[in-house]
Design a protein around this motif. Structure first.
Motif, PDB file in Angstrom:
ATOM      1  N   ASP A  49       0.784  -1.214   0.214  1.00 27.94           N
ATOM      2  CA  ASP A  49      -0.109   0.029  -0.090  1.00 27.94           C
ATOM      3  C   ASP A  49       0.742   1.226   0.031  1.00 27.94           C
ATOM      4  O   ASP A  49       0.320   2.132  -0.340  1.00 27.94           O
ATOM      5  N   TYR A  50       1.861   1.063   0.674  1.00 26.45           N
ATOM      6  CA  TYR A  50       2.922   2.161   0.855  1.00 26.45           C
ATOM      7  C   TYR A  50       3.736   2.610  -0.280  1.00 26.45           C
ATOM      8  O   TYR A  50       4.011   3.740  -0.542  1.00 26.45           O
ATOM      9  N   LEU A  51       4.047   1.509  -0.963  1.00 29.65           N
ATOM     10  CA  LEU A  51       5.068   1.770  -2.236  1.00 29.65           C
ATOM     11  C   LEU A  51       4.196   1.884  -3.611  1.00 29.65           C
ATOM     12  O   LEU A  51       4.653   2.578  -4.581  1.00 29.65           O
ATOM     13  N   VAL A 126      11.989   3.792   7.395  1.00 36.34           N
ATOM     14  CA  VAL A 126      11.789   5.110   7.163  1.00 36.34           C
ATOM     15  C   VAL A 126      11.678   5.956   8.394  1.00 36.34           C
ATOM     16  O   VAL A 126      11.645   5.801   9.387  1.00 36.34           O
ATOM     17  N   GLY A 127      11.997   7.548   7.810  1.00 34.89           N
ATOM     18  CA  GLY A 127      11.973   8.311   8.820  1.00 34.89           C
ATOM     19  C   GLY A 127      13.449   8.426   9.568  1.00 34.89           C
ATOM     20  O   GLY A 127      13.246   9.366  10.476  1.00 34.89           O
ATOM     21  N   GLY A 128      14.318   7.793   9.179  1.00 35.36           N
ATOM     22  CA  GLY A 128      15.635   7.903  10.200  1.00 35.36           C
ATOM     23  C   GLY A 128      16.826   8.119   9.311  1.00 35.36           C
ATOM     24  O   GLY A 128      18.130   7.934   9.662  1.00 35.36           O
ATOM     25  N   GLY A 129      16.364   8.873   8.088  1.00 37.39           N
ATOM     26  CA  GLY A 129      17.650   9.270   7.204  1.00 37.39           C
ATOM     27  C   GLY A 129      18.222   8.397   6.085  1.00 37.39           C
ATOM     28  O   GLY A 129      19.374   8.580   5.671  1.00 37.39           O
ATOM     29  N   VAL A 130      17.415   7.155   6.193  1.00 36.30           N
ATOM     30  CA  VAL A 130      18.311   6.235   5.251  1.00 36.30           C
ATOM     31  C   VAL A 130      18.330   6.516   3.572  1.00 36.30           C
ATOM     32  O   VAL A 130      19.495   6.444   2.960  1.00 36.30           O
ATOM     33  N   ALA A 131      17.025   7.077   2.991  1.00 32.72           N
ATOM     34  CA  ALA A 131      16.854   7.449   1.724  1.00 32.72           C
ATOM     35  C   ALA A 131      18.127   8.485   1.688  1.00 32.72           C
ATOM     36  O   ALA A 131      18.584   8.816   0.672  1.00 32.72           O
ATOM     37  N   THR A 132      18.008   9.502   2.369  1.00 36.41           N
ATOM     38  CA  THR A 132      19.023  10.587   2.402  1.00 36.41           C
ATOM     39  C   THR A 132      20.539  10.151   2.238  1.00 36.41           C
ATOM     40  O   THR A 132      21.163  10.726   1.490  1.00 36.41           O
ATOM     41  N   ALA A 133      20.895   9.268   3.078  1.00 30.34           N
ATOM     42  CA  ALA A 133      22.335   8.706   3.028  1.00 30.34           C
ATOM     43  C   ALA A 133      22.542   7.899   2.079  1.00 30.34           C
ATOM     44  O   ALA A 133      23.575   8.325   1.408  1.00 30.34           O
ATOM     45  N   GLU A 158       3.028  15.361  -5.048  1.00 32.98           N
ATOM     46  CA  GLU A 158       2.340  14.952  -3.803  1.00 32.98           C
ATOM     47  C   GLU A 158       3.472  14.293  -2.910  1.00 32.98           C
ATOM     48  O   GLU A 158       3.034  13.854  -1.691  1.00 32.98           O
ATOM     49  N   ASN A 159       4.608  13.926  -3.379  1.00 29.77           N
ATOM     50  CA  ASN A 159       5.210  12.931  -2.369  1.00 29.77           C
ATOM     51  C   ASN A 159       6.050  13.791  -1.619  1.00 29.77           C
ATOM     52  O   ASN A 159       7.454  14.075  -1.805  1.00 29.77           O
ATOM     53  N   ALA A 160       5.505  14.116  -0.494  1.00 28.27           N
ATOM     54  CA  ALA A 160       6.337  15.071   0.356  1.00 28.27           C
ATOM     55  C   ALA A 160       7.569  14.320   1.024  1.00 28.27           C
ATOM     56  O   ALA A 160       8.575  14.950   1.155  1.00 28.27           O
ATOM     57  N   LEU A 163      10.330  14.423  -1.313  1.00 29.90           N
ATOM     58  CA  LEU A 163      10.743  15.793  -2.009  1.00 29.90           C
ATOM     59  C   LEU A 163      11.665  16.427  -0.597  1.00 29.90           C
ATOM     60  O   LEU A 163      12.646  17.234  -0.850  1.00 29.90           O
ATOM     61  N   ARG A 164      11.297  16.006   0.308  1.00 20.78           N
ATOM     62  CA  ARG A 164      12.088  16.237   1.578  1.00 20.78           C
ATOM     63  C   ARG A 164      13.657  15.730   1.564  1.00 20.78           C
ATOM     64  O   ARG A 164      14.569  16.241   1.888  1.00 20.78           O
ATOM     65  N   VAL A 165      13.835  14.239   1.173  1.00 24.45           N
ATOM     66  CA  VAL A 165      15.092  13.868   0.862  1.00 24.45           C
ATOM     67  C   VAL A 165      15.735  14.790   0.020  1.00 24.45           C
ATOM     68  O   VAL A 165      16.776  14.928   0.145  1.00 24.45           O
ATOM     69  N   ALA A 167      15.659  17.860  -0.797  1.00 24.30           N
ATOM     70  CA  ALA A 167      15.606  19.256  -0.181  1.00 24.30           C
ATOM     71  C   ALA A 167      16.758  18.867   0.652  1.00 24.30           C
ATOM     72  O   ALA A 167      17.794  19.751   0.707  1.00 24.30           O
ATOM     73  N   LYS A 168      17.034  18.158   1.537  1.00 21.97           N
ATOM     74  CA  LYS A 168      17.996  17.901   2.430  1.00 21.97           C
ATOM     75  C   LYS A 168      19.397  17.721   1.661  1.00 21.97           C
ATOM     76  O   LYS A 168      20.586  18.170   2.077  1.00 21.97           O
ATOM     77  N   LEU A 169      19.290  17.010   0.415  1.00 25.70           N
ATOM     78  CA  LEU A 169      20.683  16.988  -0.320  1.00 25.70           C
ATOM     79  C   LEU A 169      20.970  18.020  -1.060  1.00 25.70           C
ATOM     80  O   LEU A 169      22.235  18.140  -1.877  1.00 25.70           O
TER      81      LEU A 169
HETATM   82  C1  COA Z   1      10.632   8.548  -0.012  1.00 26.31           C
HETATM   83  C2  COA Z   1      11.297   7.597   0.601  1.00 26.31           C
HETATM   84  C3  COA Z   1      12.307   6.953   0.070  1.00 26.31           C
HETATM   85  C4  COA Z   1      12.126   8.234   2.158  1.00 26.31           C
HETATM   86  O1  COA Z   1      12.858   7.451   2.707  1.00 26.31           O
HETATM   87  P1  COA Z   1      13.396   7.609   4.348  1.00 26.31           P
HETATM   88  O2  COA Z   1      14.454   6.739   4.583  1.00 26.31           O
HETATM   89  O3  COA Z   1      12.231   7.810   5.068  1.00 26.31           O
HETATM   90  O4  COA Z   1      13.924   9.119   3.717  1.00 26.31           O
HETATM   91  P2  COA Z   1      14.597  10.215   5.067  1.00 26.31           P
HETATM   92  O5  COA Z   1      14.375   9.549   6.313  1.00 26.31           O
HETATM   93  O6  COA Z   1      16.019  10.170   4.581  1.00 26.31           O
HETATM   94  O7  COA Z   1      14.158  11.474   4.912  1.00 26.31           O
HETATM   95  C5  COA Z   1      12.607  11.707   5.063  1.00 26.31           C
HETATM   96  C6  COA Z   1      11.821  12.980   5.268  1.00 26.31           C
HETATM   97  O8  COA Z   1      10.621  13.274   4.857  1.00 26.31           O
HETATM   98  C7  COA Z   1       9.798  13.582   6.200  1.00 26.31           C
HETATM   99  N1  COA Z   1       8.640  13.032   5.914  1.00 26.31           N
HETATM  100  C8  COA Z   1       8.192  11.872   6.140  1.00 26.31           C
HETATM  101  N2  COA Z   1       6.887  12.010   5.951  1.00 26.31           N
HETATM  102  C9  COA Z   1       6.333  13.351   5.347  1.00 26.31           C
HETATM  103  C10 COA Z   1       5.243  13.826   5.103  1.00 26.31           C
HETATM  104  N3  COA Z   1       3.971  13.198   5.228  1.00 26.31           N
HETATM  105  N4  COA Z   1       5.276  15.232   4.925  1.00 26.31           N
HETATM  106  C11 COA Z   1       6.618  15.876   4.942  1.00 26.31           C
HETATM  107  N5  COA Z   1       7.579  15.539   5.278  1.00 26.31           N
HETATM  108  C12 COA Z   1       7.509  14.050   5.615  1.00 26.31           C
HETATM  109  C13 COA Z   1      10.726  13.103   7.219  1.00 26.31           C
HETATM  110  O9  COA Z   1      10.422  13.496   8.462  1.00 26.31           O
HETATM  111  C14 COA Z   1      12.012  13.155   6.743  1.00 26.31           C
HETATM  112  O10 COA Z   1      12.520  14.490   6.727  1.00 26.31           O
HETATM  113  P3  COA Z   1      13.514  15.068   8.325  1.00 26.31           P
HETATM  114  O11 COA Z   1      14.543  14.217   8.134  1.00 26.31           O
HETATM  115  O12 COA Z   1      13.690  16.560   7.783  1.00 26.31           O
HETATM  116  O13 COA Z   1      12.576  14.799   9.640  1.00 26.31           O
HETATM  117  C15 COA Z   1      10.230   6.635   1.357  1.00 26.31           C
HETATM  118  O14 COA Z   1       9.245   7.404   2.176  1.00 26.31           O
HETATM  119  C16 COA Z   1       9.646   5.483   0.553  1.00 26.31           C
HETATM  120  O15 COA Z   1      10.299   4.473   0.259  1.00 26.31           O
HETATM  121  N6  COA Z   1       8.445   6.135  -0.133  1.00 26.31           N
HETATM  122  C17 COA Z   1       7.944   5.167  -1.173  1.00 26.31           C
HETATM  123  C18 COA Z   1       8.431   5.112  -2.480  1.00 26.31           C
HETATM  124  C19 COA Z   1       8.763   6.426  -2.982  1.00 26.31           C
HETATM  125  O16 COA Z   1       8.227   7.492  -2.701  1.00 26.31           O
HETATM  126  N7  COA Z   1      10.234   6.469  -3.573  1.00 26.31           N
HETATM  127  C20 COA Z   1      10.478   7.789  -4.341  1.00 26.31           C
HETATM  128  C21 COA Z   1       9.969   8.086  -5.739  1.00 26.31           C
HETATM  129  S1  COA Z   1      10.341   9.778  -6.269  1.00 26.31           S
END
Ligand code: COA
Length: 217
Positions: A49-51, A126-133, A158-160, A163-165, A167-169
């Motif tokens: 559902d999430y992916l 998720v939420g622990g900096g994995v995608a950013t790293a 819509e993929n907040a 987009l945050r990942v 932005a951090k980079l």
């Molecule tokens: C997008 C995705 C890869 C992020 O992975 P992650 O390891 O959680 O990423 P990070 O922890 O490095 O950063 C996520 C940031 O988004 C923020 N975030 C999470 N949900 C959010 C929301 N609904 N609105 C705004 N920000 C949100 C987190 O707080 C974090 O920011 P912060 O470090 O400033 O607090 C993961 O959510 C995912 O696999 N999503 C489904 C697949 C996908 O969307 N892939 C990308 C397609 S472009």
């Protein structure tokens, strides 16, 4: 007939990247293995559902496409593209466990030297900096050993979290692609964000470390 450029090996592949310590654990990147099928499938079935909302539409049923037996064709396709210099496909591990994928695709050389980056992370990481790293490691690799000049990411507005990942980079927003990609059953608008080597002179990992978002263990 002339050999294709980089036949056999090409800049940046194969590679192991990291480690990098973030809140979720120790992030490392490595090539996909045939033995990843069970972990890959377990996570993708659980996190459907999430992916599914963010991934390109593909033929067939999710359960079939993400069954353990489906990994062989995924793995062999990724391996073939990597060997031909068209992709750098990495598995993300957190504390040694399979936790997602980050892929550099559509590698074009010549006077473009560009590629896209895409990623997904398991819900329990998720939420622990994995995608950013993971993205920082991969972009630094592309801009050094990989010999690329530009990396782009296309993201639904819509993929907040994604987009945050970016932005951090420090990715720059370059524009909106209308009805760009078939995702979750429809042609979706995507924002295009990008970085060139000039934007990251010291590298993205150093930027994350300086911002207190990661440490080198
Ligand atoms: C997008 C995705 C890869 C992020 O992975 P992650 O390891 O959680 O990423 P990070 O922890 O490095 O950063 C996520 C940031 O988004 C923020 N975030 C999470 N949900 C959010 C929301 N609904 N609105 C705004 N920000 C949100 C987190 O707080 C974090 O920011 P912060 O470090 O400033 O607090 C993961 O959510 C995912 O696999 N999503 C489904 C697949 C996908 O969307 N892939 C990308 C397609 S472009």
């Amino acid at each position: 007939m002339a050999s294709p450029p980089y036949a056999g090996r090409h800049p940046g592949w194969p590679a192991r990247l990291g480690p990098l310590q973030v809140a979720a654990g120790v992030v490392e990147l490595r090539g996909p293995r045939l033995t990843d099928g069970r972990a890959w499938s377990r996570i993708r079935m659980r996190d459907r559902d999430y992916l599914e909302n963010w991934e390109p539409t593909a033929p067939g049923d999710w359960a079939e496409r993400n069954a353990p037996t489906a990994w062989f064709s995924q793995w062999s396709t990724l391996r073939a593209l990597a060997r031909r210099g068209m992709s750098l496909p990495f598995v993300i591990t957190v504390d040694g466990r399979f936790a997602g994928q980050v892929t550099v695709g559509n590698v074009v050389r010549g006077s473009l030297c560009s590629a896209w980056v895409g990623y997904w992370v398991a819900t329990d990481a998720v939420g622990g900096g994995v995608a950013t790293a993971a993205s920082a490691l991969v972009v630094d690799h592309c801009f050094t050993v990989g010999g690329l000049h530009r990396v782009e990411a296309t993201v639904r507005p819509e993929n907040a979290p994604s987009l945050r990942v970016l932005a951090k980079l420090g990715f720059r927003e370059e524009g909106l692609f209308r009805r760009y990609l078939d995702v979750a059953g429809g042609w979706r608008d995507h924002l295009c964000l990008a970085l060139t080597t000039e934007d990251a002179p010291g590298g993205l990992v150093s930027r994350l470390v300086a911002a207190g978002l990661a440490t080198r263990p």
